[in-house]
Design a protein around this motif. Structure first.
Motif, PDB file in Angstrom:
ATOM      1  N   ASN A 188      -9.001 103.535   3.757  1.00  0.00           N
ATOM      2  CA  ASN A 188      -8.886 102.365   4.621  1.00  0.00           C
ATOM      3  C   ASN A 188      -9.955 101.328   4.325  1.00  0.00           C
ATOM      4  OD1 ASN A 188      -6.833 102.356   7.115  1.00  0.00           O
ATOM      5  ND2 ASN A 188      -7.311 104.474   6.582  1.00  0.00           N
ATOM      6  N   THR A 189     -11.095 101.773   3.832  1.00  0.00           N
ATOM      7  CA  THR A 189     -12.164 100.814   3.524  1.00  0.00           C
ATOM      8  C   THR A 189     -11.948 100.111   2.191  1.00  0.00           C
ATOM      9  OG1 THR A 189     -13.538 102.542   2.493  1.00  0.00           O
ATOM     10  CG2 THR A 189     -13.857 102.127   4.853  1.00  0.00           C
ATOM     11  N   VAL A 244     -12.205  96.863  10.372  1.00  0.00           N
ATOM     12  CA  VAL A 244     -12.564  97.174   8.985  1.00  0.00           C
ATOM     13  C   VAL A 244     -14.058  97.451   8.874  1.00  0.00           C
ATOM     14  CG1 VAL A 244     -12.686  96.238   6.650  1.00  0.00           C
ATOM     15  CG2 VAL A 244     -10.642  95.856   8.044  1.00  0.00           C
ATOM     16  N   ASN A 251     -14.904  94.789   1.411  1.00  0.00           N
ATOM     17  CA  ASN A 251     -15.400  95.262   2.708  1.00  0.00           C
ATOM     18  C   ASN A 251     -16.841  95.754   2.592  1.00  0.00           C
ATOM     19  OD1 ASN A 251     -12.906  94.751   3.911  1.00  0.00           O
ATOM     20  ND2 ASN A 251     -12.117  96.770   3.359  1.00  0.00           N
ATOM     21  N   TYR A 252     -17.154  96.446   1.509  1.00  0.00           N
ATOM     22  CA  TYR A 252     -18.518  96.936   1.317  1.00  0.00           C
ATOM     23  C   TYR A 252     -19.467  95.781   0.978  1.00  0.00           C
ATOM     24  CZ  TYR A 252     -16.683 101.688   1.344  1.00  0.00           C
ATOM     25  OH  TYR A 252     -16.086 102.866   1.711  1.00  0.00           O
ATOM     26  N   TYR A 272     -14.758 100.936  10.138  1.00  0.00           N
ATOM     27  CA  TYR A 272     -14.426 101.962   9.138  1.00  0.00           C
ATOM     28  C   TYR A 272     -15.470 102.016   8.025  1.00  0.00           C
ATOM     29  CZ  TYR A 272      -9.697 102.740  11.003  1.00  0.00           C
ATOM     30  OH  TYR A 272      -8.630 103.080  11.790  1.00  0.00           O
ATOM     31  N   THR A 273     -15.870 100.849   7.555  1.00  0.00           N
ATOM     32  CA  THR A 273     -16.798 100.793   6.422  1.00  0.00           C
ATOM     33  C   THR A 273     -18.168 101.334   6.800  1.00  0.00           C
ATOM     34  OG1 THR A 273     -15.625  98.801   5.675  1.00  0.00           O
ATOM     35  CG2 THR A 273     -17.725  99.308   4.615  1.00  0.00           C
ATOM     36  N   ASN A 277      -7.215  94.347   4.154  1.00  0.00           N
ATOM     37  CA  ASN A 277      -7.483  94.382   5.587  1.00  0.00           C
ATOM     38  C   ASN A 277      -6.223  94.261   6.441  1.00  0.00           C
ATOM     39  OD1 ASN A 277     -10.114  94.578   4.824  1.00  0.00           O
ATOM     40  ND2 ASN A 277     -10.677  92.489   5.377  1.00  0.00           N
TER      41      ASN A 277
END
Length: 290
Positions: A28-29, A255, A52-53, A258-259, A33
């Motif tokens: 998911n990460t 998001v 995302n990261y 999750y990340t 999105n």
């Protein structure tokens, strides 16, 4: 043959069941999105991306929260291991002053707790609220870990210490040169306990800290979880334009949640493989005697 087939099948399924939550979090990460928001990402990434990261650097106070969590884990675990090893060695010595009293006084703290309010008042009166030392000092003495170390040290042949004393070694020298090296398995075990406890702890940050610069990573994740819930409530009661903006914020918040969760899990997952052999040996030998 039938037993082995079912045995391997059962533990394979059990392993997959344990690993899947982490895999689900990871995919998911690294997915788009909008796919994550629609809930269509299950087993494999969809629309692979690592933005995302990279976007986490834009999250306010996340860097300081990560530093606080890492530093308290390293410093707190190191001090706890040293204290547990030294105290565990001391309570094995019959000549220790009032040894039985101090050992029982230590053990009784495992069964009785003053409660949350006295706990907070104690920190407040000591001036440790909004202070980094509140993360480190209370966790230095860990009774359960001391018991494990004591039991392990008692399994070391007494003749080794006696020969060292005959050669003129002091208690401190015996501890540094003999007991500490021989106790690596149990020390690695309690180091895992301490590291996991420090890394996952957020209640002390939640209750004792009001300065955002002292928030831990788990506390920051808790804040984003609450923000997601609040945005969801807003969407239920807002007009279309407000709901659309709230939806975009909720998507980003989800998001981010999750990340950050993934980043919170990765360090501990990396530690276990290297400590596993010490962990198994230490926990078995440290629990043989009462």
């Amino acid at each position: 043959m039938v037993f082995y087939i079912f045995n391997y099948l059962f533990f394979t399924l059990f392993t997959v069941t344990c690993i899947f939550p982490f895999w689900y979090l990871f995919v998911n990460t690294v997915s788009r999105n909008d796919y994550v928001q629609r809930g269509i990402v299950n087993f494999w990434p969809k629309g692979f991306n690592i933005q995302n990261y990279l976007a986490l650097k834009e999250v306010s106070d996340l860097g300081s929260a990560f530093i606080i969590s890492v530093s308290r884990t390293l410093i707190g675990t190191a001090l706890m291991v040293i204290a547990s090893a030294f105290i565990g060695y001391l309570v094995t010595k019959q000549e220790m002053w009032h040894r039985s009293f101090w050992y029982r006084f230590l053990v009784i703290t495992m069964y009785f707790n003053a409660g949350l309010i006295p706990w907070y008042m104690n920190f407040a009166m000591l001036g440790m609220t909004n202070h980094y030392s509140a993360y480190i000092i209370p966790a230095i003495v860990a009774p359960y870990n001391i018991i494990l170390v004591k039991t392990y040290i008692e399994s070391i042949p007494a003749e080794l210490e006696e020969s060292a004393f005959i050669d003129g070694a002091s208690y401190m020298m015996v501890f540094r040169k003999l007991i500490w090296p021989l106790s690596k398995p149990i020390l690695a075990t309690i180091a895992i306990f301490g590291a996991v406890g420090h890394w996952n702890s957020f209640q002390d940050s939640l209750i004792l800290m009001s300065d955002s610069k002292l928030f831990t990573l788990q506390h920051r994740l808790y804040i984003y979880l609450n923000q997601s819930s609040n945005l969801g409530t807003l969407m239920d009661s807002a007009d279309s334009s407000t709901a659309k903006n709230a939806m975009e914020q909720a998507m980003n918040s989800k998001v981010i949640k999750y990340t950050i969760s993934m980043i919170s899990v990765i360090p501990i997952l990396c530690v276990y493989p290297f400590m596993q052999r010490y962990f198994e040996k230490g926990i078995m030998l440290g629990a043989v005697k009462g």
